[in-house]
Design a protein around this motif. Structure first.
Motif, PDB file in Angstrom:
ATOM      1  N   LYS A  45       0.883  -1.156   0.000  1.00  0.00           N
ATOM      2  CA  LYS A  45       0.000   0.000   0.000  1.00  0.00           C
ATOM      3  C   LYS A  45       0.921   1.206   0.000  1.00  0.00           C
ATOM      4  O   LYS A  45       2.097   1.124   0.381  1.00  0.00           O
ATOM      5  CB  LYS A  45      -0.995  -0.002   1.147  1.00  0.00           C
ATOM      6  N   ASN A  46       0.374   2.316  -0.449  1.00  0.00           N
ATOM      7  CA  ASN A  46       1.171   3.514  -0.666  1.00  0.00           C
ATOM      8  C   ASN A  46       0.527   4.712  -0.006  1.00  0.00           C
ATOM      9  O   ASN A  46      -0.692   4.876  -0.076  1.00  0.00           O
ATOM     10  CB  ASN A  46       1.305   3.767  -2.173  1.00  0.00           C
ATOM     11  N   LEU A  47       1.350   5.529   0.606  1.00  0.00           N
ATOM     12  CA  LEU A  47       0.877   6.741   1.263  1.00  0.00           C
ATOM     13  C   LEU A  47       1.471   7.941   0.538  1.00  0.00           C
ATOM     14  O   LEU A  47       2.702   8.070   0.442  1.00  0.00           O
ATOM     15  CB  LEU A  47       1.314   6.758   2.723  1.00  0.00           C
ATOM     16  N   PHE A  48       0.605   8.806   0.031  1.00  0.00           N
ATOM     17  CA  PHE A  48       1.044  10.050  -0.587  1.00  0.00           C
ATOM     18  C   PHE A  48       0.931  11.126   0.484  1.00  0.00           C
ATOM     19  O   PHE A  48      -0.164  11.426   0.965  1.00  0.00           O
ATOM     20  CB  PHE A  48       0.168  10.384  -1.797  1.00  0.00           C
ATOM     21  N   LEU A  49       2.066  11.667   0.887  1.00  0.00           N
ATOM     22  CA  LEU A  49       2.126  12.560   2.039  1.00  0.00           C
ATOM     23  C   LEU A  49       2.780  13.886   1.689  1.00  0.00           C
ATOM     24  O   LEU A  49       3.560  13.982   0.744  1.00  0.00           O
ATOM     25  CB  LEU A  49       2.927  11.895   3.171  1.00  0.00           C
ATOM     26  N   LYS A  50       2.484  14.883   2.518  1.00  0.00           N
ATOM     27  CA  LYS A  50       3.139  16.191   2.423  1.00  0.00           C
ATOM     28  C   LYS A  50       3.567  16.555   3.834  1.00  0.00           C
ATOM     29  O   LYS A  50       2.800  16.378   4.790  1.00  0.00           O
ATOM     30  CB  LYS A  50       2.170  17.246   1.885  1.00  0.00           C
ATOM     31  N   VAL A  61       4.700   0.594   1.670  1.00  0.00           N
ATOM     32  CA  VAL A  61       4.823  -0.319   2.810  1.00  0.00           C
ATOM     33  C   VAL A  61       4.098  -1.628   2.501  1.00  0.00           C
ATOM     34  O   VAL A  61       3.290  -1.693   1.569  1.00  0.00           O
ATOM     35  CB  VAL A  61       4.249   0.324   4.094  1.00  0.00           C
ATOM     36  N   PRO A  62       4.347  -2.671   3.300  1.00  0.00           N
ATOM     37  CA  PRO A  62       3.572  -3.903   3.121  1.00  0.00           C
ATOM     38  C   PRO A  62       2.077  -3.622   3.265  1.00  0.00           C
ATOM     39  O   PRO A  62       1.663  -2.779   4.078  1.00  0.00           O
ATOM     40  CB  PRO A  62       4.076  -4.803   4.253  1.00  0.00           C
ATOM     41  N   GLY A  63       1.276  -4.322   2.488  1.00  0.00           N
ATOM     42  CA  GLY A  63      -0.161  -4.086   2.464  1.00  0.00           C
ATOM     43  C   GLY A  63      -0.844  -4.182   3.804  1.00  0.00           C
ATOM     44  O   GLY A  63      -1.819  -3.477   4.060  1.00  0.00           O
ATOM     45  N   GLU A  64      -0.340  -5.034   4.685  1.00  0.00           N
ATOM     46  CA  GLU A  64      -0.984  -5.221   5.984  1.00  0.00           C
ATOM     47  C   GLU A  64      -0.498  -4.239   7.043  1.00  0.00           C
ATOM     48  O   GLU A  64      -1.032  -4.198   8.155  1.00  0.00           O
ATOM     49  CB  GLU A  64      -0.760  -6.661   6.479  1.00  0.00           C
ATOM     50  N   ARG A  66       0.064  -1.084   9.395  1.00  0.00           N
ATOM     51  CA  ARG A  66      -0.650   0.093   9.882  1.00  0.00           C
ATOM     52  C   ARG A  66       0.430   1.088  10.295  1.00  0.00           C
ATOM     53  O   ARG A  66       0.987   0.984  11.385  1.00  0.00           O
ATOM     54  CB  ARG A  66      -1.552  -0.274  11.062  1.00  0.00           C
ATOM     55  N   VAL A  67       0.746   1.996   9.412  1.00  0.00           N
ATOM     56  CA  VAL A  67       1.864   2.915   9.619  1.00  0.00           C
ATOM     57  C   VAL A  67       1.579   3.851  10.790  1.00  0.00           C
ATOM     58  O   VAL A  67       0.483   4.402  10.907  1.00  0.00           O
ATOM     59  CB  VAL A  67       2.145   3.726   8.332  1.00  0.00           C
ATOM     60  N   ASP A  68       2.573   4.026  11.628  1.00  0.00           N
ATOM     61  CA  ASP A  68       2.499   4.968  12.742  1.00  0.00           C
ATOM     62  C   ASP A  68       2.912   6.340  12.196  1.00  0.00           C
ATOM     63  O   ASP A  68       4.098   6.632  12.068  1.00  0.00           O
ATOM     64  CB  ASP A  68       3.433   4.511  13.865  1.00  0.00           C
ATOM     65  N   LEU A  69       1.912   7.141  11.842  1.00  0.00           N
ATOM     66  CA  LEU A  69       2.188   8.432  11.204  1.00  0.00           C
ATOM     67  C   LEU A  69       2.900   9.417  12.133  1.00  0.00           C
ATOM     68  O   LEU A  69       3.563  10.337  11.656  1.00  0.00           O
ATOM     69  CB  LEU A  69       0.901   9.051  10.666  1.00  0.00           C
ATOM     70  N   ILE A 161       9.958   1.304   8.287  1.00  0.00           N
ATOM     71  CA  ILE A 161       8.751   2.120   8.504  1.00  0.00           C
ATOM     72  C   ILE A 161       8.087   1.684   9.822  1.00  0.00           C
ATOM     73  O   ILE A 161       7.774   0.507   9.991  1.00  0.00           O
ATOM     74  CB  ILE A 161       7.782   1.985   7.323  1.00  0.00           C
ATOM     75  N   PRO A 162       7.867   2.633  10.730  1.00  0.00           N
ATOM     76  CA  PRO A 162       7.240   2.281  12.013  1.00  0.00           C
ATOM     77  C   PRO A 162       5.766   1.945  11.824  1.00  0.00           C
ATOM     78  O   PRO A 162       5.059   2.618  11.070  1.00  0.00           O
ATOM     79  CB  PRO A 162       7.414   3.549  12.856  1.00  0.00           C
ATOM     80  N   VAL A 163       5.343   0.893  12.496  1.00  0.00           N
ATOM     81  CA  VAL A 163       3.949   0.469  12.406  1.00  0.00           C
ATOM     82  C   VAL A 163       3.317   0.501  13.796  1.00  0.00           C
ATOM     83  O   VAL A 163       4.004   0.406  14.809  1.00  0.00           O
ATOM     84  CB  VAL A 163       3.815  -0.933  11.786  1.00  0.00           C
ATOM     85  N   GLN A 164       2.015   0.635  13.798  1.00  0.00           N
ATOM     86  CA  GLN A 164       1.249   0.606  15.049  1.00  0.00           C
ATOM     87  C   GLN A 164       1.060  -0.845  15.462  1.00  0.00           C
ATOM     88  O   GLN A 164       0.929  -1.739  14.618  1.00  0.00           O
ATOM     89  CB  GLN A 164      -0.123   1.249  14.853  1.00  0.00           C
ATOM     90  N   GLU A 165       1.044  -1.068  16.729  1.00  0.00           N
ATOM     91  CA  GLU A 165       0.775  -2.399  17.263  1.00  0.00           C
ATOM     92  C   GLU A 165      -0.696  -2.730  17.044  1.00  0.00           C
ATOM     93  O   GLU A 165      -1.549  -1.862  17.106  1.00  0.00           O
ATOM     94  CB  GLU A 165       1.100  -2.462  18.757  1.00  0.00           C
TER      95      GLU A 165
END
Length: 167
Positions: A45-50, A61-64, A66-69, A161-165
């Motif tokens: 999955k892809n995050l377009f960020l500013k 990131v891997p599709g599964e 949950r990125v810690d924004l 990439i940090p992910v949420q637990e």
């Protein structure tokens, strides 16, 4: 904008093998689960960020995951990030939401966006990404995606990439 035709031309000219899959349109990771079941390799999955400094980021990131924004900026050496606008995505990458892919960097001027690939994906033998549309998937090695980004004049970032637990 070079688009999908330019992408396929580059893959051919550079002698890069890939697996190609046509499928129904998918707009979310949840919608792609059924499609992904038939496609081997790591799904994304892809995050377009500013960031609040005005820089644009495309984080794959891997599709599964949950990125810690909140933790992400430190991992990619950025300022606080928020989701980018669809108009900016179209202007910079020539794609619409739902078709986001690191391969859209073919349409971006070098330096206009930073593409980040999760370190696990960078090492993966097959990473599945859209070829600038959400009705197909290409399977390429993570290292090849990085090589393509460099070929197009970008300096990709590989980061844990940090992910949420899980709750």
């Amino acid at each position: 904008m070079r688009g999908e035709a330019g992408l396929l031309t580059d893959l051919d000219a550079l002698g890069i093998p890939f697996a190609a899959y046509e499928h129904v349109a998918v707009f979310t990771v949840a919608e792609s689960d059924e499609v992904n079941a038939a496609i081997p390799g790591a799904h994304t999955k892809n995050l377009f960020l500013k960031d609040n400094g005005g820089a644009y980021w495309l984080v794959t990131v891997p599709g599964e995951a949950r990125v810690d924004l909140k933790a992400l900026p430190a991992a990619i050496d950025s300022k606080r990030v928020s989701f980018g606008k669809a108009d900016d995505m179209e202007r910079l990458l020539g794609i619409a939401p739902g078709s986001v892919t690191p391969l859209a960097a073919i349409n971006a001027a070098p330096g206009s966006i930073t593409v980040v690939l999760d370190e696990g994906l960078a090492r993966a033998g097959t990473v599945n990404v859209h070829p600038l549309r959400n009705t197909a998937t290409l399977g390429l090695p993570g290292a090849t995606i990085l090589d393509l980004l460099r070929h197009w004049g970008h300096q990709p970032v590989v980061a844990p990439i940090p992910v949420q637990e899980a709750a």
